[in-house]
Design a protein around this motif. Structure first.
Motif, mmCIF file in Angstrom:
data_model
loop_
_atom_site.group_PDB
_atom_site.id
_atom_site.type_symbol
_atom_site.label_atom_id
_atom_site.label_comp_id
_atom_site.label_asym_id
_atom_site.label_seq_id
_atom_site.Cartn_x
_atom_site.Cartn_y
_atom_site.Cartn_z
ATOM 1 N N TYR A 43 8.583 38.043 3.001
ATOM 2 C CA TYR A 43 9.188 37.485 1.796
ATOM 3 C C TYR A 43 8.832 38.417 0.641
ATOM 4 C CZ TYR A 43 10.594 34.063 -1.759
ATOM 5 O OH TYR A 43 11.227 33.419 -2.807
ATOM 6 N N LEU A 44 9.849 38.912 -0.043
ATOM 7 C CA LEU A 44 9.661 39.818 -1.170
ATOM 8 C C LEU A 44 9.740 39.035 -2.479
ATOM 9 C CD1 LEU A 44 12.146 42.598 -0.002
ATOM 10 C CD2 LEU A 44 9.695 42.499 0.429
ATOM 11 N N HIS A 45 8.643 39.051 -3.222
ATOM 12 C CA HIS A 45 8.646 38.425 -4.543
ATOM 13 C C HIS A 45 9.036 39.460 -5.588
ATOM 14 C CE1 HIS A 45 6.224 38.462 -8.317
ATOM 15 N NE2 HIS A 45 6.844 37.317 -8.505
ATOM 16 N N HIS A 46 9.832 39.043 -6.559
ATOM 17 C CA HIS A 46 10.193 39.945 -7.647
ATOM 18 C C HIS A 46 10.231 39.213 -8.971
ATOM 19 C CE1 HIS A 46 14.282 38.232 -7.378
ATOM 20 N NE2 HIS A 46 14.218 38.436 -6.064
ATOM 21 N N VAL A 93 13.464 38.077 3.395
ATOM 22 C CA VAL A 93 14.067 37.270 2.342
ATOM 23 C C VAL A 93 13.376 37.592 1.021
ATOM 24 C CG1 VAL A 93 14.848 35.397 3.830
ATOM 25 C CG2 VAL A 93 12.521 35.366 2.961
ATOM 26 N N HIS A 94 13.983 37.178 -0.064
ATOM 27 C CA HIS A 94 13.395 37.497 -1.366
ATOM 28 C C HIS A 94 13.665 36.386 -2.355
ATOM 29 C CE1 HIS A 94 17.236 38.474 -3.415
ATOM 30 N NE2 HIS A 94 17.622 38.920 -2.223
ATOM 31 N N LEU A 153 5.200 29.580 -5.334
ATOM 32 C CA LEU A 153 5.657 30.764 -4.606
ATOM 33 C C LEU A 153 5.142 30.757 -3.170
ATOM 34 C CD1 LEU A 153 7.043 33.494 -4.405
ATOM 35 C CD2 LEU A 153 4.980 34.539 -5.399
ATOM 36 N N ILE A 154 3.883 30.399 -2.973
ATOM 37 C CA ILE A 154 3.336 30.325 -1.613
ATOM 38 C C ILE A 154 4.141 29.341 -0.776
ATOM 39 C CG2 ILE A 154 1.364 29.523 -0.250
ATOM 40 C CD1 ILE A 154 0.852 32.263 -1.359
ATOM 41 N N ALA A 155 4.438 28.184 -1.335
ATOM 42 C CA ALA A 155 5.209 27.175 -0.605
ATOM 43 C C ALA A 155 6.613 27.675 -0.287
ATOM 44 C CB ALA A 155 5.276 25.887 -1.413
ATOM 45 N N THR A 156 7.260 28.291 -1.254
ATOM 46 C CA THR A 156 8.615 28.797 -1.053
ATOM 47 C C THR A 156 8.645 29.878 0.013
ATOM 48 O OG1 THR A 156 9.236 28.299 -3.330
ATOM 49 C CG2 THR A 156 10.559 29.940 -2.177
ATOM 50 N N ALA A 157 7.702 30.812 -0.067
ATOM 51 C CA ALA A 157 7.669 31.913 0.898
ATOM 52 C C ALA A 157 7.390 31.402 2.303
ATOM 53 C CB ALA A 157 6.621 32.935 0.479
ATOM 54 N N ALA A 158 6.424 30.507 2.430
ATOM 55 C CA ALA A 158 6.084 29.981 3.752
ATOM 56 C C ALA A 158 7.262 29.259 4.383
ATOM 57 C CB ALA A 158 4.874 29.056 3.646
ATOM 58 N N GLU A 159 7.937 28.420 3.615
ATOM 59 C CA GLU A 159 9.074 27.681 4.157
ATOM 60 C C GLU A 159 10.217 28.620 4.538
ATOM 61 O OE1 GLU A 159 8.957 24.574 5.061
ATOM 62 O OE2 GLU A 159 6.879 24.633 4.355
ATOM 63 N N ALA A 160 10.430 29.655 3.738
ATOM 64 C CA ALA A 160 11.494 30.614 4.038
ATOM 65 C C ALA A 160 11.214 31.396 5.306
ATOM 66 C CB ALA A 160 11.676 31.575 2.865
ATOM 67 N N GLY A 219 9.570 30.137 7.971
ATOM 68 C CA GLY A 219 9.369 29.258 9.115
ATOM 69 C C GLY A 219 8.217 28.300 9.011
ATOM 70 N N GLY A 220 7.548 28.241 7.852
ATOM 71 C CA GLY A 220 6.502 27.256 7.628
ATOM 72 C C GLY A 220 5.090 27.788 7.639
ATOM 73 N N ARG A 221 4.892 29.005 8.187
ATOM 74 C CA ARG A 221 3.541 29.561 8.244
ATOM 75 C C ARG A 221 3.491 30.868 7.472
ATOM 76 N NH1 ARG A 221 2.957 31.379 13.336
ATOM 77 N NH2 ARG A 221 2.467 33.533 12.794
ATOM 78 N N LEU A 222 2.361 31.129 6.823
ATOM 79 C CA LEU A 222 2.176 32.387 6.105
ATOM 80 C C LEU A 222 0.869 33.014 6.580
ATOM 81 C CD1 LEU A 222 3.420 34.202 3.936
ATOM 82 C CD2 LEU A 222 2.070 32.972 2.231
ATOM 83 N N ASP A 223 0.962 34.200 7.158
ATOM 84 C CA ASP A 223 -0.215 34.867 7.710
ATOM 85 C C ASP A 223 -0.819 35.877 6.749
ATOM 86 O OD1 ASP A 223 -0.082 33.677 10.376
ATOM 87 O OD2 ASP A 223 1.725 34.883 10.648
ATOM 88 N N ILE A 224 0.021 36.655 6.098
ATOM 89 C CA ILE A 224 -0.430 37.817 5.320
ATOM 90 C C ILE A 224 0.003 37.651 3.869
ATOM 91 C CG2 ILE A 224 -0.227 40.322 5.066
ATOM 92 C CD1 ILE A 224 0.680 40.214 8.139
#
Length: 283
Positions: A51-54, A90-91, A105-112, A114-119
């Protein structure tokens, strides 16, 4: 004390896609000339979904400007580096100066993803709006604190809370932060607010690593040194290039290679470190 068994032969073979199936959030990945973009390309080349944040208004207000083709062009170029066709890129935007924005942002990225955020790669920063000891004011100090320090800690807090919901010591948890050269040689006397905020990140590294150790998450901070992201030209550019033994600036892919490696299982025993990756810079 029992003798330690050497790794089995299969454990020594390098996986060409060591991050396949893992997910990553890279902040500050809004233009193709930046470190965040280079990091994202390395991660997807290792198999990760990203997930790319901008925050385009930040770059648009700086001399280098925003990416001329916008965030989707940045994402499309990252997709070109994918090694796993099932990996997602995704971004989305976020102004991380707000107190609630990091957790959102953490919630949005994780859901985008698949629900888990590793890195988590906290690469974003406030550039400019700074000065010397004589010219800084409270607004400058507060602005850099909010973006360069507070938002990073709140991102990690939200990330850790999400990781805590996973079973046991789920492998693959990684946090990478970015500092600067504020503690080396002459420091950063022309960027007091920025140097202070980045110094706080470096100082917090070991405490954060200890806090996340029970979740099997490593935390490391990288000082990339001067990197050519398009912010300097002319004689000043050449003067800094001459300070490197290689005679060139660092390129965005230089820190990106190290960050991508730290994200793999090969780096699972490295945590709580502030790593200078400066190409032998002579200060």
């Amino acid at each position: 004390m029992p003798a330690l068994e050497p790794p089995a032969p299969e454990a020594l073979r390098r996986d060409p896609l060591p991050l396949r199936g893992r997910t990553a959030l890279v902040t500050g990945a809004s233009r193709r000339g930046g470190i965040g973009y280079a990091v994202a390309r390395r991660l997807v080349a290792y198999g990760a979904s990203v997930y790319l944040h901008h925050h385009v208004p930040h770059d648009a207000g700086r001399p280098w400007g925003a990416d001329p083709d916008g965030p989707e062009a940045v994402a499309a170029a990252v997709r070109e580096a994918r090694a796993d066709p099932e990996a997602r890129v995704v971004h989305g935007p976020a102004d991380l100066s707000g107190a609630e924005a990091p957790a959102a942002l953490i919630a949005t990225a994780a859901e985008a993803l698949g629900g888990r955020l590793d890195i988590l790669v906290a690469n974003h920063a406030l550039s400019g709006q700074d000065g010397t000891l004589d010219t800084i004011d409270a607004a400058m100090l507060d602005a850099h604190w909010a973006v360069d320090t507070r938002s990073v800690i709140l991102l990690i807090q939200a990330y850790a809370r999400r990781r805590a919901t996973l079973p046991g010591r789920t492998p693959g948890g990684r946090v990478m932060m970015m500092t600067s050269g504020q503690d080396i040689a002459g420091g950063m006397p022309g960027e007091i607010a920025y140097g202070l905020a980045k110094g706080a990140i470096a100082s917090a590294t070991r405490s954060l690593a200890t806090s996340l150790a029970e979740q099997a998450v490593t935390v490391n901070t990288l000082n990339p040194g001067p990197v050519d992201t398009g912010y300097l030209t002319g004689a000043a550019y050449e003067e800094i290039a001459a300070m490197f033994p290689a005679g060139r600036w660092g390129m965005p892919d230089d820190p990106a290679r190290l960050i991508a490696w730290l994200a793999t299982d090969e780096a699972e025993w490295i945590t709580g470190q502030v790593i200078d990756s400066e190409g032998g810079l002579r200060r």
